[in-house]
Design an enzyme around this catalytic site. Structure first.
Site, PDB file in Angstrom:
ATOM      1  N   ARG A 195      -1.682 -14.360   5.081  1.00  0.00           N
ATOM      2  CA  ARG A 195      -2.580 -13.660   6.005  1.00  0.00           C
ATOM      3  C   ARG A 195      -2.009 -13.690   7.425  1.00  0.00           C
ATOM      4  O   ARG A 195      -2.061 -12.698   8.148  1.00  0.00           O
ATOM      5  CB  ARG A 195      -3.985 -14.292   5.991  1.00  0.00           C
ATOM      6  CG  ARG A 195      -4.787 -14.069   4.723  1.00  0.00           C
ATOM      7  CD  ARG A 195      -5.249 -12.651   4.519  1.00  0.00           C
ATOM      8  NE  ARG A 195      -6.076 -12.141   5.594  1.00  0.00           N
ATOM      9  CZ  ARG A 195      -6.753 -11.000   5.527  1.00  0.00           C
ATOM     10  NH1 ARG A 195      -6.705 -10.233   4.428  1.00  0.00           N
ATOM     11  NH2 ARG A 195      -7.470 -10.574   6.538  1.00  0.00           N
ATOM     12  N   PHE A 223     -15.589   3.005   6.576  1.00  0.00           N
ATOM     13  CA  PHE A 223     -14.232   3.370   6.172  1.00  0.00           C
ATOM     14  C   PHE A 223     -14.008   3.320   4.654  1.00  0.00           C
ATOM     15  O   PHE A 223     -12.905   3.592   4.184  1.00  0.00           O
ATOM     16  CB  PHE A 223     -13.208   2.450   6.871  1.00  0.00           C
ATOM     17  CG  PHE A 223     -13.390   0.976   6.572  1.00  0.00           C
ATOM     18  CD1 PHE A 223     -12.858   0.398   5.429  1.00  0.00           C
ATOM     19  CD2 PHE A 223     -14.107   0.166   7.451  1.00  0.00           C
ATOM     20  CE1 PHE A 223     -13.033  -0.946   5.160  1.00  0.00           C
ATOM     21  CE2 PHE A 223     -14.275  -1.199   7.192  1.00  0.00           C
ATOM     22  CZ  PHE A 223     -13.739  -1.752   6.033  1.00  0.00           C
ATOM     23  N   GLU A 271      -8.832 -11.323  -7.544  1.00  0.00           N
ATOM     24  CA  GLU A 271      -7.909 -10.201  -7.337  1.00  0.00           C
ATOM     25  C   GLU A 271      -6.672 -10.323  -8.229  1.00  0.00           C
ATOM     26  O   GLU A 271      -6.146  -9.309  -8.699  1.00  0.00           O
ATOM     27  CB  GLU A 271      -7.512 -10.138  -5.861  1.00  0.00           C
ATOM     28  CG  GLU A 271      -8.680  -9.708  -4.977  1.00  0.00           C
ATOM     29  CD  GLU A 271      -8.336  -9.620  -3.499  1.00  0.00           C
ATOM     30  OE1 GLU A 271      -9.215  -9.240  -2.713  1.00  0.00           O
ATOM     31  OE2 GLU A 271      -7.187  -9.929  -3.125  1.00  0.00           O
ATOM     32  N   HIS A 305      -1.996  -5.352   1.591  1.00  0.00           N
ATOM     33  CA  HIS A 305      -3.239  -6.086   1.373  1.00  0.00           C
ATOM     34  C   HIS A 305      -2.896  -7.513   0.981  1.00  0.00           C
ATOM     35  O   HIS A 305      -1.937  -7.733   0.242  1.00  0.00           O
ATOM     36  CB  HIS A 305      -4.050  -5.447   0.230  1.00  0.00           C
ATOM     37  CG  HIS A 305      -5.142  -6.355  -0.269  1.00  0.00           C
ATOM     38  ND1 HIS A 305      -6.404  -6.375   0.291  1.00  0.00           N
ATOM     39  CD2 HIS A 305      -5.141  -7.320  -1.234  1.00  0.00           C
ATOM     40  CE1 HIS A 305      -7.129  -7.303  -0.325  1.00  0.00           C
ATOM     41  NE2 HIS A 305      -6.385  -7.890  -1.251  1.00  0.00           N
ATOM     42  N   TYR A 349     -12.086  -2.687  -4.050  1.00  0.00           N
ATOM     43  CA  TYR A 349     -12.612  -2.853  -2.682  1.00  0.00           C
ATOM     44  C   TYR A 349     -14.136  -2.815  -2.654  1.00  0.00           C
ATOM     45  O   TYR A 349     -14.720  -2.477  -1.617  1.00  0.00           O
ATOM     46  CB  TYR A 349     -12.031  -1.774  -1.770  1.00  0.00           C
ATOM     47  CG  TYR A 349     -10.633  -2.084  -1.258  1.00  0.00           C
ATOM     48  CD1 TYR A 349     -10.415  -3.157  -0.386  1.00  0.00           C
ATOM     49  CD2 TYR A 349      -9.537  -1.305  -1.612  1.00  0.00           C
ATOM     50  CE1 TYR A 349      -9.139  -3.444   0.105  1.00  0.00           C
ATOM     51  CE2 TYR A 349      -8.256  -1.588  -1.118  1.00  0.00           C
ATOM     52  CZ  TYR A 349      -8.081  -2.662  -0.254  1.00  0.00           C
ATOM     53  OH  TYR A 349      -6.827  -2.941   0.244  1.00  0.00           O
ATOM     54  N   ASN A 366      -2.042   0.239   6.735  1.00  0.00           N
ATOM     55  CA  ASN A 366      -1.504  -0.976   7.345  1.00  0.00           C
ATOM     56  C   ASN A 366      -0.616  -1.778   6.398  1.00  0.00           C
ATOM     57  O   ASN A 366      -0.618  -3.013   6.413  1.00  0.00           O
ATOM     58  CB  ASN A 366      -2.636  -1.814   7.945  1.00  0.00           C
ATOM     59  CG  ASN A 366      -3.685  -2.162   6.905  1.00  0.00           C
ATOM     60  OD1 ASN A 366      -3.541  -1.830   5.734  1.00  0.00           O
ATOM     61  ND2 ASN A 366      -4.730  -2.843   7.332  1.00  0.00           N
ATOM     62  N   LYS A 389       0.826  -1.206   0.000  1.00  0.00           N
ATOM     63  CA  LYS A 389       0.000   0.000   0.000  1.00  0.00           C
ATOM     64  C   LYS A 389       0.867   1.266   0.000  1.00  0.00           C
ATOM     65  O   LYS A 389       2.082   1.202   0.219  1.00  0.00           O
ATOM     66  CB  LYS A 389      -0.913  -0.038   1.233  1.00  0.00           C
ATOM     67  CG  LYS A 389      -1.902  -1.209   1.222  1.00  0.00           C
ATOM     68  CD  LYS A 389      -2.847  -1.135   2.416  1.00  0.00           C
ATOM     69  CE  LYS A 389      -3.902  -2.226   2.344  1.00  0.00           C
ATOM     70  NZ  LYS A 389      -4.909  -2.101   3.436  1.00  0.00           N
TER      71      LYS A 389
END
Ligand code: ADP
Ligand code: MG
Length: 144
Positions: free
Chosen positions: A85, A57, A126, A115, A49, A112, A9
């Protein structure tokens, strides 16, 4: 072999953490089999998303993800989706286990670092969002 999609990100790219994070993946013996830097438009971030549309958010997330460039990649390896993950940790770094990437580097529950797909089904979708078959390169890992 199983595949998953990862996005580094804007807070990862802008803080010079691309190498650190990719090293964590490679140290776990996952192969980077596709890799690209790009700057998402707001519309592209909204599409990526879409599952979060309507959440409190969502607008902050899509604005943030289109605020600067990102690096998207496909990782390949045994059980890679779940293991990545685990390696990245909980969404909010306050809840992330020590030793995870988000615990170490995340700035907030929004910024964060990374992704990663959360199921094999979403991984397939994705991966196709960012890469076509010709942009994905399977290879054998050599350990010598
Ligand atoms: P994950 O990235 O861990 O799969 P989600 O899919 O739930 O988490 O959310 C997608 C992204 O939206 C998160 O990584 C984070 O950037 C942002 N996000 C999620 N929940 C919040 C929240 N409560 N406040 C701010 N940003 C959030
Ligand atoms: Mg998610």
């Amino acid at each position: 072999m199983e595949r998953t999609l990862v996005i580094l990100k804007p807070d990862c790219v802008c803080r010079g953490l691309i190498g650190e994070v990719v090293k964590r993946f490679e140290d776990e013996k996952f192969n980077v089999i596709a890799l690209r830097m790009l700057h998402l438009s707001v519309e592209e971030a909204e599409k990526f998303y879409a599952v979060h549309q309507g959440k409190e958010f969502y607008e902050r997330l899509t604005r943030y993800m289109s605020s600067s460039s990102v690096v998207s990649m496909v990782l390949e390896g045994e059980n890679v989706m779940l293991r990545i993950r685990e390696l990245i940790g909980a969404t909010d770094p306050k809840n992330a286990v020590s030793g995870t990437i988000r615990k170490k580097y995340a700035l907030s529950g929004l910024m964060n670092v990374v992704h990663a797909s959360d199921s094999l089904e979403s991984a397939n979708g994705e991966i196709a969002f960012f890469f076509n078959d010709k942009e994905i390169f399977h290879y054998q890992r050599r350990e010598e």
